[in-house]
Structure formats: structure tokens, C-alpha cells
Scaffold this active site. Structure first.
Site, PDB file in Angstrom:
ATOM      1  N   THR A  56      -1.301   9.273  26.560  1.00 41.85           N
ATOM      2  CA  THR A  56      -0.921   8.098  27.350  1.00 41.85           C
ATOM      3  C   THR A  56       0.510   8.224  27.825  1.00 41.85           C
ATOM      4  OG1 THR A  56      -0.298   6.943  25.326  1.00 41.85           O
ATOM      5  CG2 THR A  56      -2.505   6.508  26.202  1.00 41.85           C
ATOM      6  N   GLU A 120       0.945   1.768  28.293  1.00 38.58           N
ATOM      7  CA  GLU A 120       0.661   3.200  28.182  1.00 38.58           C
ATOM      8  C   GLU A 120      -0.522   3.515  29.083  1.00 38.58           C
ATOM      9  OE1 GLU A 120       0.531   4.896  24.351  1.00 38.58           O
ATOM     10  OE2 GLU A 120       1.664   3.279  23.425  1.00 38.58           O
TER      11      GLU A 120
HETATM   12  P1  ADP Z   1       3.797  10.389  24.105  1.00 37.98           P
HETATM   13  O1  ADP Z   1       3.901   9.720  22.781  1.00 37.98           O
HETATM   14  O2  ADP Z   1       5.041  11.156  24.467  1.00 37.98           O
HETATM   15  O3  ADP Z   1       3.398   9.414  25.170  1.00 37.98           O
HETATM   16  P2  ADP Z   1       1.085  11.443  24.234  1.00 37.98           P
HETATM   17  O4  ADP Z   1       0.387  12.215  23.174  1.00 37.98           O
HETATM   18  O5  ADP Z   1       0.614  10.037  24.462  1.00 37.98           O
HETATM   19  O6  ADP Z   1       2.635  11.487  23.927  1.00 37.98           O
HETATM   20  O7  ADP Z   1       0.987  12.272  25.581  1.00 37.98           O
HETATM   21  C1  ADP Z   1       1.464  11.695  26.779  1.00 37.98           C
HETATM   22  C2  ADP Z   1       1.935  12.740  27.775  1.00 37.98           C
HETATM   23  O8  ADP Z   1       0.905  13.693  28.022  1.00 37.98           O
HETATM   24  C3  ADP Z   1       2.264  12.125  29.133  1.00 37.98           C
HETATM   25  O9  ADP Z   1       3.605  11.661  29.193  1.00 37.98           O
HETATM   26  C4  ADP Z   1       2.008  13.282  30.087  1.00 37.98           C
HETATM   27  O10 ADP Z   1       3.183  14.043  30.277  1.00 37.98           O
HETATM   28  C5  ADP Z   1       0.954  14.123  29.371  1.00 37.98           C
HETATM   29  N1  ADP Z   1      -0.417  13.993  29.896  1.00 37.98           N
HETATM   30  C6  ADP Z   1      -1.262  15.050  30.061  1.00 37.98           C
HETATM   31  N2  ADP Z   1      -2.441  14.644  30.537  1.00 37.98           N
HETATM   32  C7  ADP Z   1      -2.388  13.291  30.659  1.00 37.98           C
HETATM   33  C8  ADP Z   1      -3.321  12.309  31.112  1.00 37.98           C
HETATM   34  N3  ADP Z   1      -4.555  12.640  31.520  1.00 37.98           N
HETATM   35  N4  ADP Z   1      -2.928  11.002  31.124  1.00 37.98           N
HETATM   36  C9  ADP Z   1      -1.693  10.673  30.704  1.00 37.98           C
HETATM   37  N5  ADP Z   1      -0.756  11.554  30.266  1.00 37.98           N
HETATM   38  C10 ADP Z   1      -1.097  12.861  30.240  1.00 37.98           C
HETATM   39 MG    MG Z   2       1.638   8.167  24.823  1.00 38.54          MG
END
Ligand code: ADP
Ligand code: MG
Length: 194
Positions: A56, A120
Site C-alpha cells: 500500500t 493507504e
Molecule cells: P510501506 O510500509 O513503505 O508502505 P508496503 O509493504 O505497504 O510498504 O509497500 C508499499 C510500496 O510498494 C509503495 O510505496 C510502492 O512503492 C510499492 N508498490 C509496488 N507495487 C504496488 C502496488 N501495486 N500498489 C501500491 N504500492 C506498490
Molecule cells: Mg504501505
């Protein structure tokens, strides 16, 4: 809204899950939708979005302001578009830069002692790489469901899968599809970077 007034996770979650509809919302978006958000994608808490098969993307706090007419925590649907370039470099593919369906979770942010909402966004597309720092535009078109009570990781994953299916089906109606080509997404002039 005071802490004590905040709605708890939906009571009777199990019976709600059993009868979740496939398509939600009216035939076309109604007020306050569409709601438009944009900003640079930030790192979140790394709360395992990727482990759950549902990364997200987070927008900066200030960019959530247009959402303030909506204070119902829960899951929403609409479209999102990630800028292909970052720091003047073309990073994402043409496909990845398109207007894509998304589901958004709006919830109380534990970082601010649950006194602020945070959003998110999961985009329904398999990205080759992360896109932290990229400018992202988000258009919220409808509401899917309230926050639910999580008894297990399996239940959470199942809810997310249902949300994605509901979002895709709900967006596949003419009243929603047309927003994919909205000027909000076509306007390529420099965006205000929040
Ligand atoms: P965080 O805690 O940093 O948000 P996540 O595990 O939720 O980590 O991963 C989010 C990140 O993954 C986003 O900021 C983006 O860079 C990347 N990402 C890759 N594919 C997607 C997707 N389909 N939707 C949203 N984010 C994605
Ligand atoms: Mg996230």
C-alpha cells in the site's frame, strides 16, 4: 470527533463477510465523490503490506486534506496514476504509468495516537519495482466497507481479495469507467509537489 465517539470495528463481522455484495455504490459516483488527492509516495510503517500480497502506497499527511469531508474509516475504491518519472529519470513502464484501478484503506494513524486519518493505496497492477518518491494522483469514487474485526491473517487476506474484486466490478460500469480519462489524469503540466 472525540476518541469515545469513534466507531469500533464492525460488530457482527462474520455475518457481514458472508453476505458481501460484488458491486457496491450507485450507478455513478455521488457526492462527495470524486475526491482528488495527489502527492509524492512516502515510506509507510512497513506493516507487511507486501507480505500480505498487498503493498500500500502512502501519501503525505497534508495531501489527505481533501478527504476530510469523509471521516468514515474503511475501504474505498477508484483510480490511481503513478508518475513514470522520478528526479527527471523515466523509471516506470508505459503500462505502469497508466490510470489503474485502486483500493484505498482509510484508517486512524497509530503514529498520531489514532487522532489523524491516513490513507493507504493499493493499485491493482503488478509493478516491477517500488515507486517511492514518485508523484501519485488518486481519485476516490466510492465506498466499499467499514473497518472489520481481524480474527486472523487469513481473514484479513480474504477481505483484501474480496475488496479488489468488488472494486474492479464496481469500476467496470460506464458511470465509473469514464473517470479513467478524466482531465485530472491527462494534465501533464508540472504538478504541485506536496
Ligand atoms: P510501506 O510500509 O513503505 O508502505 P508496503 O509493504 O505497504 O510498504 O509497500 C508499499 C510500496 O510498494 C509503495 O510505496 C510502492 O512503492 C510499492 N508498490 C509496488 N507495487 C504496488 C502496488 N501495486 N500498489 C501500491 N504500492 C506498490
Ligand atoms: Mg504501505
Amino acid at each position: 470527533m472525540g476518541l469515545e465517539e469513534r466507531p469500533a470495528a464492525l460488530v457482527g463481522t462474520e455475518s457481514y463477510r458472508a453476505r458481501r455484495p460484488d458491486v457496491v455504490g450507485p450507478e455513478e459516483p455521488q457526492k462527495p465523490f470524486p475526491i482528488l488527492l495527489s502527492g509524492a509516495v512516502q515510506r509507510g510503517f512497513g506493516r507487511g503490506g507486501k507480505d500480505l500480497g498487498c503493498p500500500t502506497a502512502n501519501l503525505p499527511d497534508e495531501s489527505i486534506t481533501p478527504m476530510s469531508s469523509v471521516t468514515e474509516p474503511g475501504v474505498y475504491y477508484g483510480y490511481a496514476q503513478v508518475s513514470r518519472e522520478k528526479d527527471g529519470q523515466l523509471v516506470l513502464s508505459e503500462e505502469e504509468g497508466k490510470v489503474l484501478p485502486m483500493v484505498m484503506s482509510l484508517g486512524w494513524n497509530p503514529f498520531y495516537k489514532n487522532e489523524r486519518l491516513s490513507a493507504e493505496i493499493h493499485i491493482m497492477h503488478e509493478f516491477t519495482n517500488d515507486f517511492y518518491g514518485h508523484h501519485m494522483k488518486v481519485m476516490i469514487l466510492g465506498y466499499i466497507r467499514p473497518e472489520l474485526d481481524y480474527v486472523s491473517r487469513e481473514a484479513l487476506i480474504e477481505d483484501i481479495e474480496t475488496d479488489k474484486r468488488v472494486a474492479l466490478k464496481s469500476l467496470a460500469r460506464p458511470g465509473y469507467e469514464r473517470y479513467q480519462s478524466d482531465p485530472f489524469f491527462q494534465d501533464d503540466v508540472a504538478q504541485p509537489r506536496l
